[in-house]
Design a protein around this motif. Structure first.
Motif, PDB file in Angstrom:
ATOM      1  N   MET A  35      97.531  50.200  69.928  1.00  0.00           N
ATOM      2  CA  MET A  35      98.432  49.069  69.825  1.00  0.00           C
ATOM      3  C   MET A  35      99.656  49.475  69.029  1.00  0.00           C
ATOM      4  O   MET A  35      99.549  50.010  67.941  1.00  0.00           O
ATOM      5  CB  MET A  35      97.661  47.927  69.154  1.00  0.00           C
ATOM      6  N   ASP A  36     100.810  49.208  69.548  1.00  0.00           N
ATOM      7  CA  ASP A  36     102.071  49.500  68.881  1.00  0.00           C
ATOM      8  C   ASP A  36     102.400  48.346  67.942  1.00  0.00           C
ATOM      9  O   ASP A  36     102.829  47.290  68.369  1.00  0.00           O
ATOM     10  CB  ASP A  36     103.172  49.688  69.923  1.00  0.00           C
ATOM     11  N   GLU A  37     102.179  48.546  66.647  1.00  0.00           N
ATOM     12  CA  GLU A  37     102.354  47.470  65.684  1.00  0.00           C
ATOM     13  C   GLU A  37     103.810  47.068  65.485  1.00  0.00           C
ATOM     14  O   GLU A  37     104.087  46.073  64.832  1.00  0.00           O
ATOM     15  CB  GLU A  37     101.703  47.834  64.358  1.00  0.00           C
ATOM     16  N   THR A  38     104.764  47.824  66.018  1.00  0.00           N
ATOM     17  CA  THR A  38     106.160  47.423  65.884  1.00  0.00           C
ATOM     18  C   THR A  38     106.451  46.160  66.676  1.00  0.00           C
ATOM     19  O   THR A  38     107.453  45.506  66.445  1.00  0.00           O
ATOM     20  CB  THR A  38     107.114  48.550  66.334  1.00  0.00           C
ATOM     21  N   LYS A  39     105.572  45.779  67.585  1.00  0.00           N
ATOM     22  CA  LYS A  39     105.748  44.557  68.366  1.00  0.00           C
ATOM     23  C   LYS A  39     105.294  43.323  67.585  1.00  0.00           C
ATOM     24  O   LYS A  39     105.490  42.212  68.036  1.00  0.00           O
ATOM     25  CB  LYS A  39     104.988  44.650  69.681  1.00  0.00           C
ATOM     26  N   LEU A  40     104.676  43.530  66.444  1.00  0.00           N
ATOM     27  CA  LEU A  40     104.240  42.412  65.621  1.00  0.00           C
ATOM     28  C   LEU A  40     105.360  42.009  64.665  1.00  0.00           C
ATOM     29  O   LEU A  40     106.064  42.854  64.125  1.00  0.00           O
ATOM     30  CB  LEU A  40     103.007  42.797  64.802  1.00  0.00           C
ATOM     31  N   SER A  41     105.482  40.707  64.434  1.00  0.00           N
ATOM     32  CA  SER A  41     106.478  40.224  63.483  1.00  0.00           C
ATOM     33  C   SER A  41     105.993  40.485  62.050  1.00  0.00           C
ATOM     34  O   SER A  41     104.813  40.761  61.821  1.00  0.00           O
ATOM     35  CB  SER A  41     106.703  38.723  63.685  1.00  0.00           C
ATOM     36  N   PHE A  42     106.910  40.349  61.114  1.00  0.00           N
ATOM     37  CA  PHE A  42     106.551  40.490  59.697  1.00  0.00           C
ATOM     38  C   PHE A  42     105.431  39.513  59.357  1.00  0.00           C
ATOM     39  O   PHE A  42     104.460  39.863  58.690  1.00  0.00           O
ATOM     40  CB  PHE A  42     107.778  40.211  58.809  1.00  0.00           C
ATOM     41  N   ARG A  43     105.552  38.287  59.826  1.00  0.00           N
ATOM     42  CA  ARG A  43     104.564  37.241  59.562  1.00  0.00           C
ATOM     43  C   ARG A  43     103.189  37.631  60.106  1.00  0.00           C
ATOM     44  O   ARG A  43     102.173  37.486  59.425  1.00  0.00           O
ATOM     45  CB  ARG A  43     105.072  35.948  60.203  1.00  0.00           C
ATOM     46  N   GLN A  44     103.152  38.158  61.327  1.00  0.00           N
ATOM     47  CA  GLN A  44     101.884  38.561  61.933  1.00  0.00           C
ATOM     48  C   GLN A  44     101.259  39.736  61.183  1.00  0.00           C
ATOM     49  O   GLN A  44     100.044  39.792  61.003  1.00  0.00           O
ATOM     50  CB  GLN A  44     102.098  38.903  63.400  1.00  0.00           C
ATOM     51  N   LYS A  45     102.082  40.655  60.715  1.00  0.00           N
ATOM     52  CA  LYS A  45     101.571  41.776  59.912  1.00  0.00           C
ATOM     53  C   LYS A  45     100.996  41.281  58.592  1.00  0.00           C
ATOM     54  O   LYS A  45      99.977  41.787  58.126  1.00  0.00           O
ATOM     55  CB  LYS A  45     102.675  42.796  59.664  1.00  0.00           C
ATOM     56  N   ARG A  46     101.626  40.273  58.000  1.00  0.00           N
ATOM     57  CA  ARG A  46     101.110  39.695  56.747  1.00  0.00           C
ATOM     58  C   ARG A  46      99.769  39.005  57.001  1.00  0.00           C
ATOM     59  O   ARG A  46      98.867  39.091  56.181  1.00  0.00           O
ATOM     60  CB  ARG A  46     102.109  38.690  56.158  1.00  0.00           C
ATOM     61  N   ILE A  47      99.647  38.321  58.126  1.00  0.00           N
ATOM     62  CA  ILE A  47      98.373  37.673  58.472  1.00  0.00           C
ATOM     63  C   ILE A  47      97.274  38.719  58.584  1.00  0.00           C
ATOM     64  O   ILE A  47      96.172  38.536  58.056  1.00  0.00           O
ATOM     65  CB  ILE A  47      98.502  36.854  59.775  1.00  0.00           C
ATOM     66  N   LEU A  48      97.562  39.827  59.242  1.00  0.00           N
ATOM     67  CA  LEU A  48      96.568  40.908  59.360  1.00  0.00           C
ATOM     68  C   LEU A  48      96.179  41.445  57.987  1.00  0.00           C
ATOM     69  O   LEU A  48      95.007  41.723  57.723  1.00  0.00           O
ATOM     70  CB  LEU A  48      97.116  42.038  60.229  1.00  0.00           C
ATOM     71  N   ALA A  49      97.155  41.583  57.098  1.00  0.00           N
ATOM     72  CA  ALA A  49      96.873  42.081  55.751  1.00  0.00           C
ATOM     73  C   ALA A  49      96.005  41.088  54.968  1.00  0.00           C
ATOM     74  O   ALA A  49      95.103  41.493  54.225  1.00  0.00           O
ATOM     75  CB  ALA A  49      98.182  42.347  55.010  1.00  0.00           C
ATOM     76  N   ILE A  50      96.258  39.807  55.147  1.00  0.00           N
ATOM     77  CA  ILE A  50      95.475  38.778  54.464  1.00  0.00           C
ATOM     78  C   ILE A  50      94.032  38.786  54.947  1.00  0.00           C
ATOM     79  O   ILE A  50      93.095  38.705  54.154  1.00  0.00           O
ATOM     80  CB  ILE A  50      96.112  37.380  54.687  1.00  0.00           C
ATOM     81  N   ILE A  51      93.841  38.912  56.243  1.00  0.00           N
ATOM     82  CA  ILE A  51      92.503  38.841  56.837  1.00  0.00           C
ATOM     83  C   ILE A  51      91.689  40.123  56.630  1.00  0.00           C
ATOM     84  O   ILE A  51      90.469  40.095  56.687  1.00  0.00           O
ATOM     85  CB  ILE A  51      92.610  38.508  58.349  1.00  0.00           C
ATOM     86  N   ALA A  52      92.335  41.226  56.372  1.00  0.00           N
ATOM     87  CA  ALA A  52      91.652  42.529  56.271  1.00  0.00           C
ATOM     88  C   ALA A  52      90.422  42.464  55.364  1.00  0.00           C
ATOM     89  O   ALA A  52      90.510  42.130  54.192  1.00  0.00           O
ATOM     90  CB  ALA A  52      92.624  43.580  55.754  1.00  0.00           C
ATOM     91  N   GLY A  53      89.263  42.742  55.942  1.00  0.00           N
ATOM     92  CA  GLY A  53      88.031  42.870  55.176  1.00  0.00           C
ATOM     93  C   GLY A  53      87.262  41.596  54.901  1.00  0.00           C
ATOM     94  O   GLY A  53      86.196  41.638  54.322  1.00  0.00           O
ATOM     95  N   LYS A  54      87.787  40.435  55.288  1.00  0.00           N
ATOM     96  CA  LYS A  54      87.116  39.183  54.950  1.00  0.00           C
ATOM     97  C   LYS A  54      87.515  38.101  55.954  1.00  0.00           C
ATOM     98  O   LYS A  54      88.583  38.158  56.533  1.00  0.00           O
ATOM     99  CB  LYS A  54      87.554  38.772  53.539  1.00  0.00           C
ATOM    100  N   SER A  55      86.680  37.093  56.130  1.00  0.00           N
ATOM    101  CA  SER A  55      87.040  35.997  57.040  1.00  0.00           C
ATOM    102  C   SER A  55      87.737  34.877  56.264  1.00  0.00           C
ATOM    103  O   SER A  55      87.448  34.651  55.083  1.00  0.00           O
ATOM    104  CB  SER A  55      85.806  35.453  57.757  1.00  0.00           C
ATOM    105  N   PHE A  56      88.666  34.211  56.922  1.00  0.00           N
ATOM    106  CA  PHE A  56      89.428  33.129  56.313  1.00  0.00           C
ATOM    107  C   PHE A  56      89.584  31.984  57.295  1.00  0.00           C
ATOM    108  O   PHE A  56      89.679  32.202  58.498  1.00  0.00           O
ATOM    109  CB  PHE A  56      90.851  33.604  55.951  1.00  0.00           C
TER     110      PHE A  56
END
Length: 70
Positions: free
Chosen positions: A1-22
């Motif tokens: 997956m080419d992460e450059t297609k993700l917005s800043f907001r979507q990248k932040r969501i991925l960082a928040i979710i990393a390792g745990k469910s929310f």
């Protein structure tokens, strides 16, 4: 997956979710400290990330949890 297609907001969501469910509201609270977003925009981003297979959706209705894809 080419992460450059993700917005800043979507990248932040991925960082928040990393390792745990929310829940959506937990993600919104964490994201609002950096990037305030409407409920519908957050839902659209979460569905986009689910459809890309980057995160998983578990449950239904108010009990939906989002977790990293493993």
């Amino acid at each position: 997956m080419d992460e450059t297609k993700l917005s800043f907001r979507q990248k932040r969501i991925l960082a928040i979710i990393a390792g745990k469910s929310f829940s959506r509201s937990e993600i919104n609270s964490a994201l609002a400290q950096i990037y305030p977003v409407s409920k519908i925009t957050l839902l659209r981003d979460l569905n986009f990330l689910v459809n890309l297979g980057l995160i998983k959706k578990d449950g239904a209705g108010n009990s939906v949890r989002y977790l990293p894809r493993q």
